[in-house]
Design an enzyme around this catalytic site. Sequence first.
Site, mmCIF file in Angstrom:
data_model
loop_
_atom_site.group_PDB
_atom_site.id
_atom_site.type_symbol
_atom_site.label_atom_id
_atom_site.label_comp_id
_atom_site.label_asym_id
_atom_site.label_seq_id
_atom_site.Cartn_x
_atom_site.Cartn_y
_atom_site.Cartn_z
ATOM 1 N N ASP A 1 50.447 37.184 -83.297
ATOM 2 C CA ASP A 1 50.208 37.489 -81.883
ATOM 3 C C ASP A 1 48.802 38.054 -81.690
ATOM 4 O O ASP A 1 48.446 39.061 -82.301
ATOM 5 C CB ASP A 1 51.234 38.532 -81.416
ATOM 6 C CG ASP A 1 51.033 38.915 -79.951
ATOM 7 O OD1 ASP A 1 51.569 38.197 -79.087
ATOM 8 O OD2 ASP A 1 50.336 39.918 -79.683
ATOM 9 N N TYR B 1 41.734 41.335 -77.298
ATOM 10 C CA TYR B 1 41.730 42.063 -78.586
ATOM 11 C C TYR B 1 40.409 41.852 -79.339
ATOM 12 O O TYR B 1 40.144 42.521 -80.341
ATOM 13 C CB TYR B 1 42.894 41.634 -79.496
ATOM 14 C CG TYR B 1 44.281 41.895 -78.964
ATOM 15 C CD1 TYR B 1 44.497 42.569 -77.766
ATOM 16 C CD2 TYR B 1 45.405 41.458 -79.663
ATOM 17 C CE1 TYR B 1 45.770 42.786 -77.279
ATOM 18 C CE2 TYR B 1 46.687 41.683 -79.189
ATOM 19 C CZ TYR B 1 46.870 42.333 -77.996
ATOM 20 O OH TYR B 1 48.141 42.544 -77.531
HETATM 21 N N1 LIG Z 1 51.207 42.338 -74.360
HETATM 22 C C1 LIG Z 1 50.695 43.544 -74.379
HETATM 23 O O1 LIG Z 1 50.252 44.084 -73.341
HETATM 24 C C2 LIG Z 1 50.677 44.296 -75.668
HETATM 25 C C3 LIG Z 1 50.441 45.678 -75.657
HETATM 26 C C4 LIG Z 1 50.445 46.348 -76.883
HETATM 27 C C5 LIG Z 1 50.682 45.658 -78.055
HETATM 28 N N2 LIG Z 1 50.880 44.295 -78.045
HETATM 29 C C6 LIG Z 1 51.106 43.515 -79.292
HETATM 30 O O2 LIG Z 1 52.163 44.126 -80.019
HETATM 31 C C7 LIG Z 1 51.703 44.453 -81.330
HETATM 32 C C8 LIG Z 1 52.437 45.665 -81.886
HETATM 33 O O3 LIG Z 1 52.307 46.784 -81.045
HETATM 34 P P1 LIG Z 1 51.417 48.056 -81.428
HETATM 35 O O4 LIG Z 1 50.370 47.664 -82.374
HETATM 36 O O5 LIG Z 1 51.019 48.691 -80.133
HETATM 37 O O6 LIG Z 1 52.458 49.086 -82.072
HETATM 38 P P2 LIG Z 1 53.599 49.050 -83.225
HETATM 39 O O7 LIG Z 1 53.669 47.737 -83.873
HETATM 40 O O8 LIG Z 1 54.819 49.642 -82.617
HETATM 41 O O9 LIG Z 1 53.040 50.149 -84.240
HETATM 42 C C9 LIG Z 1 51.900 49.923 -85.008
HETATM 43 C C10 LIG Z 1 51.643 51.201 -85.803
HETATM 44 O O10 LIG Z 1 52.737 51.434 -86.692
HETATM 45 C C11 LIG Z 1 52.256 51.481 -88.039
HETATM 46 N N3 LIG Z 1 53.280 50.810 -88.872
HETATM 47 C C12 LIG Z 1 53.561 49.485 -88.964
HETATM 48 N N4 LIG Z 1 54.594 49.269 -89.788
HETATM 49 C C13 LIG Z 1 54.980 50.485 -90.244
HETATM 50 C C14 LIG Z 1 55.981 50.927 -91.144
HETATM 51 N N5 LIG Z 1 56.813 50.075 -91.733
HETATM 52 N N6 LIG Z 1 56.091 52.261 -91.374
HETATM 53 C C15 LIG Z 1 55.250 53.150 -90.800
HETATM 54 N N7 LIG Z 1 54.283 52.799 -89.928
HETATM 55 C C16 LIG Z 1 54.144 51.472 -89.661
HETATM 56 C C17 LIG Z 1 50.920 50.778 -88.047
HETATM 57 O O11 LIG Z 1 50.056 51.359 -88.996
HETATM 58 P P3 LIG Z 1 49.387 50.502 -90.213
HETATM 59 O O12 LIG Z 1 48.560 49.420 -89.588
HETATM 60 O O13 LIG Z 1 48.567 51.545 -90.917
HETATM 61 O O14 LIG Z 1 50.526 49.980 -91.042
HETATM 62 C C18 LIG Z 1 50.397 51.101 -86.642
HETATM 63 O O15 LIG Z 1 49.783 52.379 -86.626
HETATM 64 C C19 LIG Z 1 50.193 44.666 -81.119
HETATM 65 O O16 LIG Z 1 49.477 44.691 -82.326
HETATM 66 C C20 LIG Z 1 49.894 43.502 -80.221
HETATM 67 O O17 LIG Z 1 49.824 42.291 -80.952
HETATM 68 C C21 LIG Z 1 50.904 43.614 -76.852
#
Ligand SMILES: NC(=O)c1ccc[n+]([C@@H]2O[C@H](COP(=O)([O-])OP(=O)(O)OC[C@H]3O[C@@H](n4cnc5c(N)ncnc54)[C@H](OP(=O)(O)O)[C@@H]3O)[C@@H](O)[C@H]2O)c1
Length: 278
Positions: free
Chosen positions: A43, A48
């Site tokens: 994604d 980004y």
């Molecule tokens: N459509 C939209 O408006 C929108 C908005 C926000 C996000 N998104 C998409 O959704 C994706 C995911 O959301 P997000 O990045 O906001 O948050 P998330 O996936 O809920 O959390 C990411 C965080 O959690 C950590 N993490 C990942 N796996 C882990 C595990 N097993 N144990 C402990 N910590 C862990 C990561 O750190 P490390 O990298 O250090 O592992 C990072 O700091 C984004 O990357 C993006 O592609 C879309």
Amino acid sequence: MMHYSLPDGSLMPMLGLGTYDLRGAEGAASVRTAIELGYRHVDTAATYENEEAVGEGIRSSKVARDQIFLTTKVDRANLRTSDFIGSAEASLAALGCDYVDLLLVHWPNAEIPIEETLAGASELVAAGKTRFIGVSNFTRPRLKALLKASDLPLVTNQVEYHAHLNQRGLLRLCEENGVLLTAYSPLGQGSVLKDETICDIAKRIGRSPAQVALRWLLQKGVAVIPKSSSAARMRENLGMLDFELDRVEMERIESIGVCNRVIDWWPGTFEEDPDVFA
Ligand SMILES: NC(=O)c1ccc[n+]([C@@H]2O[C@H](COP(=O)([O-])OP(=O)(O)OC[C@H]3O[C@@H](n4cnc5c(N)ncnc54)[C@H](OP(=O)(O)O)[C@@H]3O)[C@@H](O)[C@H]2O)c1
């Protein structure tokens, strides 16, 4: 891998790699690592500023492009027909791909009639530049209006969804209309991993809090795109595919009752539907 059946009968993996903040050579390496570990869904988004890196990561993985489900998104400033098409074409150039699997409207924009966006989406589908279209950050009223206006099937509504933002009513509306709900920030950007109930269940069943938090979503029929830059955590997140939560565990998480939205980039977007638990 678990899959969702798309309108043409092909399959979309229910677990993908989120890439927000994964940029440059490190970002490309993260995408490559994820694919080598078994991820087949990535994604990204125009905003980004990492589409080059994502494309590079896919190419360097040596897994064929058509084996990977690739999503990108068009910024809310570019929802007029020609802007929408131009943004998608710029994304394809940056990704170095002929097509994406899914193109999303990143955020709604009340100032641009949705019909304008749909006209651009239809052209892109007809030209084979995206296989499917969908939206992101659409509340219930906005999704209902869109469903009325669209002749194209809407594959997904990608929204913030996790154990601390259990938007049941929105999920129900998506299910009733054949729209897959994709959870972004499925770990609440880490906040859900400290939740007492999640941690207690994880301890009892010998799984990690992240695996429990993701598995709960999967068993609710929600696709998940956790972001990680670490191979170990990517592997850990993949591990949510090989166990099940029982009914009592599912219900315990269902009734956590915390409301904590972590993403609100366009204040006002969610005020039209504040009752997220209903
Ligand atoms: N459509 C939209 O408006 C929108 C908005 C926000 C996000 N998104 C998409 O959704 C994706 C995911 O959301 P997000 O990045 O906001 O948050 P998330 O996936 O809920 O959390 C990411 C965080 O959690 C950590 N993490 C990942 N796996 C882990 C595990 N097993 N144990 C402990 N910590 C862990 C990561 O750190 P490390 O990298 O250090 O592992 C990072 O700091 C984004 O990357 C993006 O592609 C879309």
